[in-house]
Design a protein around this motif. Sequence first.
Motif, PDB file in Angstrom:
ATOM      1  N   LYS A 181       1.116  -1.287  -0.145  1.00 27.77           N
ATOM      2  CA  LYS A 181       0.046   0.188   0.070  1.00 27.77           C
ATOM      3  C   LYS A 181       0.867   1.243   0.233  1.00 27.77           C
ATOM      4  CE  LYS A 181      -3.784  -2.159   2.462  1.00 27.77           C
ATOM      5  NZ  LYS A 181      -4.650  -2.209   3.621  1.00 27.77           N
ATOM      6  N   ARG A 182       2.132   1.060   0.583  1.00 22.76           N
ATOM      7  CA  ARG A 182       2.831   2.251   0.897  1.00 22.76           C
ATOM      8  C   ARG A 182       3.573   2.560  -0.609  1.00 22.76           C
ATOM      9  NH1 ARG A 182       5.268   5.963   4.377  1.00 22.76           N
ATOM     10  NH2 ARG A 182       3.154   5.421   5.440  1.00 22.76           N
ATOM     11  N   VAL A 183       3.804   1.300  -1.182  1.00 26.88           N
ATOM     12  CA  VAL A 183       4.479   1.613  -2.657  1.00 26.88           C
ATOM     13  C   VAL A 183       3.526   2.109  -3.499  1.00 26.88           C
ATOM     14  CG1 VAL A 183       5.086   0.316  -4.889  1.00 26.88           C
ATOM     15  CG2 VAL A 183       5.719  -0.417  -2.675  1.00 26.88           C
ATOM     16  N   GLU A 184       1.991   1.915  -3.581  1.00 26.34           N
ATOM     17  CA  GLU A 184       0.995   2.644  -4.299  1.00 26.34           C
ATOM     18  C   GLU A 184       1.123   4.102  -4.047  1.00 26.34           C
ATOM     19  OE1 GLU A 184      -0.396   1.151  -6.780  1.00 26.34           O
ATOM     20  OE2 GLU A 184       0.346  -0.765  -6.505  1.00 26.34           O
ATOM     21  N   LYS A 220       1.681   9.814  -5.719  1.00 26.87           N
ATOM     22  CA  LYS A 220       2.136  11.085  -5.512  1.00 26.87           C
ATOM     23  C   LYS A 220       3.465  11.551  -6.147  1.00 26.87           C
ATOM     24  CE  LYS A 220      -0.343  11.622  -1.039  1.00 26.87           C
ATOM     25  NZ  LYS A 220      -0.423  11.976   0.371  1.00 26.87           N
ATOM     26  N   TYR A 221       4.238  10.636  -6.201  1.00 24.57           N
ATOM     27  CA  TYR A 221       5.967  10.952  -6.630  1.00 24.57           C
ATOM     28  C   TYR A 221       6.451  10.202  -7.574  1.00 24.57           C
ATOM     29  CZ  TYR A 221       5.492  12.911  -1.831  1.00 24.57           C
ATOM     30  OH  TYR A 221       5.047  13.288  -0.723  1.00 24.57           O
ATOM     31  N   SER A 222       5.442   9.418  -8.698  1.00 24.86           N
ATOM     32  CA  SER A 222       5.883   8.867  -9.806  1.00 24.86           C
ATOM     33  C   SER A 222       6.715   9.504 -10.622  1.00 24.86           C
ATOM     34  CB  SER A 222       4.736   8.109 -10.576  1.00 24.86           C
ATOM     35  OG  SER A 222       3.914   9.375 -11.097  1.00 24.86           O
ATOM     36  N   SER A 223       6.606  10.817 -10.866  1.00 23.09           N
ATOM     37  CA  SER A 223       7.435  11.437 -11.701  1.00 23.09           C
ATOM     38  C   SER A 223       8.903  11.726 -11.032  1.00 23.09           C
ATOM     39  CB  SER A 223       6.838  12.742 -12.264  1.00 23.09           C
ATOM     40  OG  SER A 223       6.565  13.759 -10.749  1.00 23.09           O
ATOM     41  N   LYS A 242      16.250   8.589  -2.141  1.00 24.58           N
ATOM     42  CA  LYS A 242      14.855   9.281  -2.806  1.00 24.58           C
ATOM     43  C   LYS A 242      13.719   8.807  -1.912  1.00 24.58           C
ATOM     44  CE  LYS A 242      13.121  12.594  -4.860  1.00 24.58           C
ATOM     45  NZ  LYS A 242      13.477  13.984  -4.510  1.00 24.58           N
ATOM     46  N   VAL A 243      13.752   7.406  -1.882  1.00 21.14           N
ATOM     47  CA  VAL A 243      12.285   6.582  -1.216  1.00 21.14           C
ATOM     48  C   VAL A 243      12.526   6.880  -0.019  1.00 21.14           C
ATOM     49  CG1 VAL A 243      11.556   4.266  -0.897  1.00 21.14           C
ATOM     50  CG2 VAL A 243      12.339   4.832  -3.035  1.00 21.14           C
ATOM     51  N   LYS A 244      13.526   6.905   1.173  1.00 23.91           N
ATOM     52  CA  LYS A 244      13.421   7.187   2.278  1.00 23.91           C
ATOM     53  C   LYS A 244      12.844   8.580   2.400  1.00 23.91           C
ATOM     54  CE  LYS A 244      17.315   4.412   3.707  1.00 23.91           C
ATOM     55  NZ  LYS A 244      18.688   4.333   4.551  1.00 23.91           N
ATOM     56  N   ASP A 245      13.391   9.709   1.705  1.00 24.88           N
ATOM     57  CA  ASP A 245      12.884  11.027   1.907  1.00 24.88           C
ATOM     58  C   ASP A 245      11.378  11.058   1.579  1.00 24.88           C
ATOM     59  OD1 ASP A 245      13.145  13.691   2.210  1.00 24.88           O
ATOM     60  OD2 ASP A 245      13.401  14.213   0.140  1.00 24.88           O
TER      61      ASP A 245
END
Length: 504
Positions: A305-308, A313-316, A330-333
């Motif tokens: 669910k967190r991946v979705e 929100k941040y796919s770009s 980037k994922v941590k941020d």
Amino acid sequence: ESPFTDLPQNDVELTPDKVKDEKEGGPTFHCDLCDAELVYTIAQAFLPGLSTACVDNTTGDVFKSPGSVAAEIRKEMAEYLTQRSETFVAESVVLDAGLEVQASDHPYDIIAYLIDEFATTKRNLFSRVSEWLLSDKREDKIDDFSQEMEINGFWSIDKREAIVQTLLKNVDLKNEFHCDMKFYSADELAQHVPTCKYRSMICQNEGCYAKYSISQMENHDSVCPYKMIPCEQNCSASLMRRDMDRHCITVCPMKLVNCPFYSVGCKSAIPQCKIEEHRSSEFHSHLLYILQGIHKEASVEVLRKRVEQLLQKYSSKLANIRDLRSLTYKVKDLDAKLGPLKVCATNEVDVATKTAGKLQILEASDANKVTEKGAETRVVGFEAKPQSLEVTRTNKDSIEAVKAEIMDSAAKQQSLGVKSLNKVSKEGLKTKATDVEAKPQSLENTITNKDSGVAPGTRVNHHEARPPSLEVTPKKVSEATIENSVKDVEGKVRLSKVSTGENW
């Protein structure tokens, strides 16, 4: 004169055998063609054999060197091999045992045995009696002298091959490596040669100069190191067979490599040219692997669910990142910006269940300790015998309740018409309650029998006699009142037992 002077042409007869049998009128011309590849292989064994014979013949001789006897020994070797090849077959058939190569009928094995046999005959006395034959120095000297003869062209390959062809005809009993065709005229022989399966040819692959018979062309082509073949890993390149291994493990685009996200959990092995395709198709999985490293205690469902959420929100911001380190930072941020994870209900239930289980274990442990150290009182009806009641810190409330009950009984006695209550009795009651609170004492049951003549609430001490002057004659109290009082005390004691975890 140099010891490497070549031998004259007439040292060994190399002309084809011509069998002339006028009586029978048989064919007189034989085809001389042999398996070119086998002929070349046997000819390569001549120089090491000659070198061995020369070195062993001059070892320990200060006046001779291998080069000084090479020409003479070369001539002897050619003559010896020719004569022995003619008689070898007959000897091997007549003799039941004795020849080392008797079990093998391959021409190479037979001729190699004859070469070693000749070299053995050339050993001098020093070589026979010393440890020279087993020394490394001997082997090095043989190799050096053989290379020296090869470089100086002491015995050309063409002349060696001519001798081998003669030897091959003598020892090839099954006619597997030479042509056995015979003709009546030279013209017939000339017409046969262009179509003979043993005619020699040179490999057409660039860089290869191997010589072989036309019948062996397919065999050579299947192993030729210079043949151009397509890549074994199905890339678009074509290269020489000898370069294939190096190509497949270095520059081949179809070389299998580990996924760039191997260290975080992706164990896929993919072709090098398809790494970008793999990154795009498995982007969700790679994000999940990274989040599992960040939230080690979270379940897979929560992380998916967190991946979705991240992709929504941040796919770009995530799509253009290719290397593992940058994507992890980037994922941590971005994960921190989304806030804490929402743990699913099942996880909460599991945690609560585990916590409750731990508390039950702790409470059971404390109860066991209290049971072992606490007071034990057994009350069985009205006929129960006085038992020892040990008071602990956990049943102070029960003691206070018993104390209050005793004081309440005294008040009821006054209300029922007790004329006089001795001051000593009151002080005795107070002293008794204080003693129960301070240390374990005997809890005596109230006498309920009407014929006993003892007033309810009066404490009986079996160890001390009552002074006559202190005796009081109270009014009789009804049985219902006494029973209710006893039941109330009994209930309080039971509650005390339950609160301390003891068995009633």
